[in-house]
Design an enzyme around this catalytic site. Sequence first.
Site, PDB file in Angstrom:
ATOM      1  N   HIS A  52      -5.966  -5.669  -2.870  1.00 47.31           N
ATOM      2  CA  HIS A  52      -6.824  -5.798  -1.688  1.00 47.31           C
ATOM      3  C   HIS A  52      -7.061  -7.256  -1.288  1.00 47.31           C
ATOM      4  CE1 HIS A  52      -8.485  -1.433  -2.109  1.00 47.31           C
ATOM      5  NE2 HIS A  52      -7.237  -1.480  -1.682  1.00 47.31           N
ATOM      6  N   ASN A  68      -3.816   8.268   6.091  1.00 50.62           N
ATOM      7  CA  ASN A  68      -2.645   7.490   6.536  1.00 50.62           C
ATOM      8  C   ASN A  68      -3.029   6.343   7.458  1.00 50.62           C
ATOM      9  OD1 ASN A  68      -3.202   8.423   9.061  1.00 50.62           O
ATOM     10  ND2 ASN A  68      -1.228   9.372   9.414  1.00 50.62           N
ATOM     11  N   ARG A  73       0.825  -1.208   0.000  1.00 44.55           N
ATOM     12  CA  ARG A  73       0.000   0.000   0.000  1.00 44.55           C
ATOM     13  C   ARG A  73       0.863   1.264   0.000  1.00 44.55           C
ATOM     14  NH1 ARG A  73      -4.103   2.754   4.203  1.00 44.55           N
ATOM     15  NH2 ARG A  73      -5.447   3.682   2.640  1.00 44.55           N
ATOM     16  N   HIS A  88       0.616   4.390  -2.611  1.00 42.55           N
ATOM     17  CA  HIS A  88       0.446   5.793  -2.204  1.00 42.55           C
ATOM     18  C   HIS A  88       1.597   6.641  -2.715  1.00 42.55           C
ATOM     19  CE1 HIS A  88      -2.705   5.685   1.214  1.00 42.55           C
ATOM     20  NE2 HIS A  88      -3.012   4.842   0.270  1.00 42.55           N
TER      21      HIS A  88
HETATM   22  C1  HEM Z   1      -8.382   1.769  -6.592  1.00 44.64           C
HETATM   23  C2  HEM Z   1      -8.263   2.665  -5.648  1.00 44.64           C
HETATM   24  C3  HEM Z   1      -7.957   2.298  -4.229  1.00 44.64           C
HETATM   25  C4  HEM Z   1      -8.660   2.697  -3.134  1.00 44.64           C
HETATM   26  C5  HEM Z   1      -9.871   3.600  -3.115  1.00 44.64           C
HETATM   27  C6  HEM Z   1      -8.033   2.086  -1.986  1.00 44.64           C
HETATM   28  C7  HEM Z   1      -8.450   2.263  -0.691  1.00 44.64           C
HETATM   29  C8  HEM Z   1      -7.959   1.580   0.396  1.00 44.64           C
HETATM   30  C9  HEM Z   1      -8.458   1.715   1.739  1.00 44.64           C
HETATM   31  C10 HEM Z   1      -9.555   2.654   2.191  1.00 44.64           C
HETATM   32  C11 HEM Z   1      -7.761   0.842   2.517  1.00 44.64           C
HETATM   33  C12 HEM Z   1      -7.976   0.564   3.994  1.00 44.64           C
HETATM   34  C13 HEM Z   1      -7.320   1.571   4.875  1.00 44.64           C
HETATM   35  C14 HEM Z   1      -7.737   1.309   6.289  1.00 44.64           C
HETATM   36  O1  HEM Z   1      -8.940   1.402   6.564  1.00 44.64           O
HETATM   37  O2  HEM Z   1      -6.874   1.009   7.121  1.00 44.64           O
HETATM   38  C15 HEM Z   1      -6.823   0.165   1.670  1.00 44.64           C
HETATM   39  C16 HEM Z   1      -5.936  -0.786   2.094  1.00 44.64           C
HETATM   40  C17 HEM Z   1      -5.009  -1.393   1.285  1.00 44.64           C
HETATM   41  N1  HEM Z   1      -4.793  -1.124  -0.047  1.00 44.64           N
HETATM   42 FE1  HEM Z   1      -5.927   0.034  -1.241  1.00 44.64          FE
HETATM   43  N2  HEM Z   1      -6.980   1.332  -2.398  1.00 44.64           N
HETATM   44  C18 HEM Z   1      -6.884   1.428  -3.762  1.00 44.64           C
HETATM   45  C19 HEM Z   1      -5.926   0.848  -4.564  1.00 44.64           C
HETATM   46  C20 HEM Z   1      -4.896   0.066  -4.103  1.00 44.64           C
HETATM   47  C21 HEM Z   1      -3.791  -0.387  -4.894  1.00 44.64           C
HETATM   48  C22 HEM Z   1      -3.550   0.003  -6.348  1.00 44.64           C
HETATM   49  C23 HEM Z   1      -3.025  -1.166  -4.096  1.00 44.64           C
HETATM   50  C24 HEM Z   1      -1.731  -1.885  -4.433  1.00 44.64           C
HETATM   51  C25 HEM Z   1      -1.521  -2.479  -5.588  1.00 44.64           C
HETATM   52  C26 HEM Z   1      -3.651  -1.207  -2.808  1.00 44.64           C
HETATM   53  C27 HEM Z   1      -3.213  -1.941  -1.741  1.00 44.64           C
HETATM   54  C28 HEM Z   1      -3.782  -1.922  -0.478  1.00 44.64           C
HETATM   55  C29 HEM Z   1      -3.335  -2.788   0.607  1.00 44.64           C
HETATM   56  C30 HEM Z   1      -2.259  -3.869   0.520  1.00 44.64           C
HETATM   57  C31 HEM Z   1      -4.101  -2.437   1.722  1.00 44.64           C
HETATM   58  C32 HEM Z   1      -3.992  -3.025   3.139  1.00 44.64           C
HETATM   59  C33 HEM Z   1      -2.992  -2.207   3.918  1.00 44.64           C
HETATM   60  C34 HEM Z   1      -2.643  -2.792   5.291  1.00 44.64           C
HETATM   61  O3  HEM Z   1      -3.278  -3.746   5.734  1.00 44.64           O
HETATM   62  O4  HEM Z   1      -1.709  -2.267   5.911  1.00 44.64           O
HETATM   63  N3  HEM Z   1      -4.781  -0.433  -2.834  1.00 44.64           N
HETATM   64  N4  HEM Z   1      -6.967   0.636   0.393  1.00 44.64           N
HETATM   65  C1  LIG Z   2      -1.200   9.802  10.716  1.00 49.17           C
HETATM   66  O1  LIG Z   2      -1.665  11.093  10.874  1.00 49.17           O
HETATM   67  C2  LIG Z   2      -1.897  11.466  12.210  1.00 49.17           C
HETATM   68  C3  LIG Z   2      -2.590  12.811  12.204  1.00 49.17           C
HETATM   69  O2  LIG Z   2      -1.972  13.741  11.357  1.00 49.17           O
HETATM   70  C4  LIG Z   2      -0.539  11.461  12.946  1.00 49.17           C
HETATM   71  O3  LIG Z   2      -0.738  11.822  14.302  1.00 49.17           O
HETATM   72  C5  LIG Z   2       0.064  10.060  12.870  1.00 49.17           C
HETATM   73  O4  LIG Z   2       1.326  10.036  13.427  1.00 49.17           O
HETATM   74  C6  LIG Z   2       0.130   9.588  11.425  1.00 49.17           C
HETATM   75  N1  LIG Z   2       0.494   8.184  11.373  1.00 49.17           N
HETATM   76  C7  LIG Z   2       1.596   7.736  10.770  1.00 49.17           C
HETATM   77  C8  LIG Z   2       1.758   6.250  10.750  1.00 49.17           C
HETATM   78  O5  LIG Z   2       2.443   8.449  10.255  1.00 49.17           O
END
Ligand code: HEM
Ligand SMILES: *[C@@H]1O[C@H](CO)[C@@H](O)[C@H](O)[C@H]1NC(C)=O
Length: 316
Positions: free
Chosen positions: A188, A91, A59, A63
């Site tokens: 995902h 974040n 992720r 980003h």
């Molecule tokens: C298409 C648009 C995308 C949207 C709107 C999106 C949105 C999100 C959101 C909202 C989360 C969860 C964050 C949370 O609630 O903690 C997430 C997690 C994640 N996304 Fe996406 N994402 C997108 C595309 C991608 C792409 C292109 C990748 C990589 C190829 C990716 C990889 C991941 C991974 C691996 C996680 C899990 C992160 C973790 O568990 O630490 N996403 N994404």
């Molecule tokens: C995410 O953002 C919050 C608020 O700006 C900050 O306090 C926090 O340290 C950030 N988390 C990471 C993992 O950088």
Amino acid sequence: MASKVPFLTMIIILSAVSSGNSLSLNHYEKSCPNVEFIVAKAVKDATARDKTVPAALLRMHFHDCFIRGCDASVLLNSKGKNKAEKDGPPNISLHAFYVIDAAKKAVEASCPGVVSCADILALAARDAVFLSGGPTWDVPKGRKDGRISKASETINLPAPTFNISQLKQSFSQRGLSTADLVALSGGHTLGFAHCSSFSKRVHNFDATHDWDPSINPSFAVQLKSICPLKNQAKNAGTIMDPSSTSFDNTYYKLILQHKALFTSDQVLLDSQEGKNLVFKFAASKKAFYEAFVNAMIRMSSINGGQEIRKDCRVVN
Ligand code: HEM
Ligand SMILES: *[C@@H]1O[C@H](CO)[C@@H](O)[C@H](O)[C@H]1NC(C)=O
Ligand SMILES: *[C@@H]1O[C@H](CO)[C@@H](O)[C@H](O)[C@H]1NC(C)=O
């Protein structure tokens, strides 16, 4: 041996088209021949201690590439009045920055000052996918690190509430196709989502529906219990693909069952091209892997940056 010449020529042409900092597979062949091994070891060691590391690294790379190109802007710390990307609103699950620090430290010990943080992150994302049971591929290298990171720019990331036209636009602005969107969303299959990323879909969704009617009813009930309207625990949420921790094509099967967590996942069915690809990837892990690898190489070639940072958290 003769067959190597046209192959290399092709790579050089491809990288010249896709990037201003021209990328190549052998960029560090002379200057840091062990870089791939060193990064892979850092990712492997960290994953052995914490299973959430691969998802975090994948992720993080996404980003990074979507804001100012793949220039390691996501790794910079806030400084003085400047709030950096990593402290911006989305974040919520960006973590495991320490893994990139460890990889950079080991790389610097072996070949100081030559390998960019952006390349280390691109390699780490590839290694994360492979360590999770997914495909592997050769990463073109030669990215440079940027000097700017602004929390305010993270609003330019696609949001989980996006519809299909918003998603297509977000990807096409970065030179990525609908096919890339569908394939990359397969990321995902790994990781965790917090309730804040999807709970609006299952509470008072609109005037006539308590939950988004595109959600499978039994799944909606499950999500409501994970994310109750009141008393939301800060860390409440769910694994996005609860069937396994491995990098597979289950994500697409879940979409077809209307068990995708985000609007941005479920709406991949809302265009004919997207729908066809979701069916294709749900039916064939091999087809998904091929498309994912190609799309990752395109995403990770989005250009940006101008220096080789000494410390991934601060500009030189
Ligand atoms: C298409 C648009 C995308 C949207 C709107 C999106 C949105 C999100 C959101 C909202 C989360 C969860 C964050 C949370 O609630 O903690 C997430 C997690 C994640 N996304 Fe996406 N994402 C997108 C595309 C991608 C792409 C292109 C990748 C990589 C190829 C990716 C990889 C991941 C991974 C691996 C996680 C899990 C992160 C973790 O568990 O630490 N996403 N994404
Ligand atoms: C995410 O953002 C919050 C608020 O700006 C900050 O306090 C926090 O340290 C950030 N988390 C990471 C993992 O950088
Ligand atoms: C997607 O959302 C945008 C912004 O809210 C809206 O203008 C557009 O009509 C929506 N498109 C679809 C296909 O729903």
